[in-house]
Design an enzyme around this catalytic site. Structure first.
Site, PDB file in Angstrom:
ATOM      1  N   CYS A   1      -3.065   8.459   3.083  1.00 44.01           N
ATOM      2  CA  CYS A   1      -2.821   7.803   1.788  1.00 44.01           C
ATOM      3  C   CYS A   1      -3.874   8.227   0.776  1.00 44.01           C
ATOM      4  O   CYS A   1      -3.603   8.293  -0.428  1.00 44.01           O
ATOM      5  CB  CYS A   1      -2.863   6.280   1.947  1.00 44.01           C
ATOM      6  SG  CYS A   1      -1.722   5.629   3.171  1.00 44.01           S
TER       7      CYS A   1
ATOM      8  N   GLU B   1       0.877  -1.179   0.000  1.00 43.27           N
ATOM      9  CA  GLU B   1       0.000   0.000   0.000  1.00 43.27           C
ATOM     10  C   GLU B   1       0.908   1.221   0.000  1.00 43.27           C
ATOM     11  O   GLU B   1       1.440   1.614   1.036  1.00 43.27           O
ATOM     12  CB  GLU B   1      -0.911  -0.004   1.235  1.00 43.27           C
ATOM     13  CG  GLU B   1      -1.842  -1.201   1.334  1.00 43.27           C
ATOM     14  CD  GLU B   1      -2.940  -1.199   0.288  1.00 43.27           C
ATOM     15  OE1 GLU B   1      -3.060  -0.201  -0.458  1.00 43.27           O
ATOM     16  OE2 GLU B   1      -3.659  -2.194   0.199  1.00 43.27           O
TER      17      GLU B   1
END
Length: 514
Positions: A301, A267
């Protein structure tokens, strides 16, 4: 030395000694590496200082995890789910204290910290239900009186490397699902959020110690630097490494894990975009943009970084956003009413100012973005979120700066907007604000957004745990939390059972001596 308030919080989690760099289950050991000083981004105060674990100490954790796997993998999955249920209950009990620690160590406002701990609790609930749904398939066999099925088995010990910006939730996404799948977990949190890691481990390991079915090495914690993370990626005892962080870090992890033919779940960078169409509800748009762009001071993110606005409404929307940005309450994240806390450290502030300088050089017009020094705690790095009106082909737009910078660009044609939106190396979260069903459906289609998360009439931030989280391209391709992401933590076995007196071969092959 340890900060007085932080020490009292750690006591609530059952941690009465000075922090230590290594924990295997409930057994804590002093790190043998360099000291790490943990500072609060709120005011720069030192929260704790202790010795980190070394790469060699990673081997102690992975060895204990491998031993634990031998017994944990045969514990019935619903019993494994019971451990996770109890961890969720313990997190409910500690929710406010753990959220306060998150705020102290990362600078998140209280509401966001509470939301992150709630996310952990929700993941526990999800994983408990999952523990009774690790389903395989029954497949039609081409051979008579044969049964063809798939089974899913525990994979083995899992390595988790997490970042500072979600210091507790990302571990829970991985660890709770891994536990019900039958996998021990070795966790390396960011050294910038080491105390959150210590607190979470103490909570979960304390619950595990109360269950006779849970072996001592089921959960391990390693506080270390990048070299320690490399040792996790290199360990042949960890068949899967889940890593959250920067693209360069992810590239290194991927190469190391692939070199030993292991699995990596990555990720990485986001650089997330949103399209605002002429038919959009502008009030809804401004609210969506505001939280997505400035929440967590732009250090998510899924933070919104690129905004593509139709030229017919661009001036109006830009004006509304500038007015809202000018009113943002910036300051101590623990104070009521604050919406924007500090950046994590000075390096983040320097990176933001460097990006804004590059944007100006590339023809961008910058609104706000300056460092804030009045009305905020001394010692922290506070900034006013920035809006940059710039051309879509500016080089800086291709880069993700982990700070509250929103690049605002104009488009004329919807196909052009999609092309610009997809024209970056990253592919995590995306959104469109529109009341045109054709635009919405096209954006969600194979010809639309190329991201792993595609939203309509909401922002890019705030993913629910029921849906798999992750992205494409330089974001790494990993998926965590919901949907069928549990399959990453297990291995698949295809079983063929012949209950006939004959031995027919597949594809009609004949292999007889007669």
């Amino acid at each position: 030395m340890i900060h007085t308030r932080v020490q009292s919080l750690l006591l609530e989690f059952g941690i009465s000694e000075e922090p230590k760099g290594l924990a295997i289950g409930s057994r804590w050991s002093a790190g043998q590496g360099a000291d790490v000083s943990v500072h609060s981004p709120i005011d720069g105060a030192q929260l704790a200082s202790f010795a980190m674990a070394t790469p060699e100490q990673v081997g102690q954790a992975t060895s204990a995890a491998r031993t634990a796997f031998a017994s944990w993998r045969v514990v019935p999955a619903p019993v494994r789910g019971e451990l996770v249920r109890r961890i969720g209950d313990r997190l409910r009990h500690h929710k406010s204290d753990l959220a306060e620690l998150v705020s102290w160590e990362t600078g998140k406002i209280t509401q966001e910290s509470l939301g992150e701990v709630q996310e952990m609790i929700d993941v526990c609930d999800f994983a408990v239900g999952l523990s009774r749904q690790l389903y395989g398939k029954t497949i039609a066999s081409e051979r008579p009186l044969h049964r063809l099925t798939e089974q899913w088995h525990p994979l083995g010990p899992i390595g988790v490397i997490s970042a500072f910006n979600f210091p507790v939730a990302v571990w829970a996404w991985n660890a709770m699902v891994a536990l019900v799948c039958g996998d021990p977990v070795v966790w390396k949190p960011s050294e910038k959020a080491a105390l959150c890691g210590i607190a979470c481990h103490a909570i979960a390991a304390g619950v595990a110690a109360e269950m006779p079915e849970a072996p001592p090495g089921l959960l391990s914690l390693v506080i270390g630097d990048a070299e320690t993370g490399k040792a996790i990626a290199d360990s042949p005892e960890l068949p899967l490494v889940s890593a959250t962080g920067s693209v360069p870090m992810g590239r290194d992890v991927a190469v190391r894990v692939a070199g030993r033919l292991g699995r990596s779940l990555l990720e990485l960078g986001g650089n997330n975009g949103m399209i605002v169409a002429p038919s959009a509800d502008l009030e809804l748009a401004t609210r969506s943009i505001l939280f997505a762009a400035v929440g967590t001071c732009g250090q998510r993110c899924t933070s919104l970084r690129r905004l593509y606005v139709h030229e017919s409404i661009a001036d109006s929307l830009a004006d509304q956003l500038r007015k809202l940005y000018a009113r943002l309450p910036i300051g101590d994240p623990k104070s009521d009413g604050t919406l924007v806390g500090p950046l994590i450290d000075e390096n983040a502030m320097v990176a933001m100012q460097t990006a804004l300088a590059a944007a100006r050089q590339q023809g961008g017009t910058v609104f706000a973005g300056e460092q804030v020094t009045e009305g905020v705690p001394a010692g922290g790095f506070y900034v006013r979120p920035a809006i940059v009106e710039i051309a879509a082909d500016a080089a800086i737009v291709q880069q993700e700066t982990f700070a509250p910078i929103l690049y605002l660009m104009r488009y004329r044609d919807f196909d052009e907007a999609i092309a610009m939106h997809n024209g970056v190396p990253q592919g995590l979260a995306s959104a469109i604000l529109t009341n045109d069903v054709r635009e919405a459906e096209l954006f969600c289609s194979p010809a639309g957004s190329d991201c792993g998360i595609v939203n309509v009439n909401i922002g890019t931030s705030g993913a629910e745990i029921g849906g798999a989280f992750g992205g494409e391209k330089e974001t790494g391709g990993g998926r965590e939390s919901g949907s069928d992401s549990w399959k990453a933590y297990m291995r698949r076995a295809t079983n063929t059972v012949n209950y006939s007196p004959e031995l027919p071969l597949a594809q009609g092959i004949r292999f007889d001596l007669d």
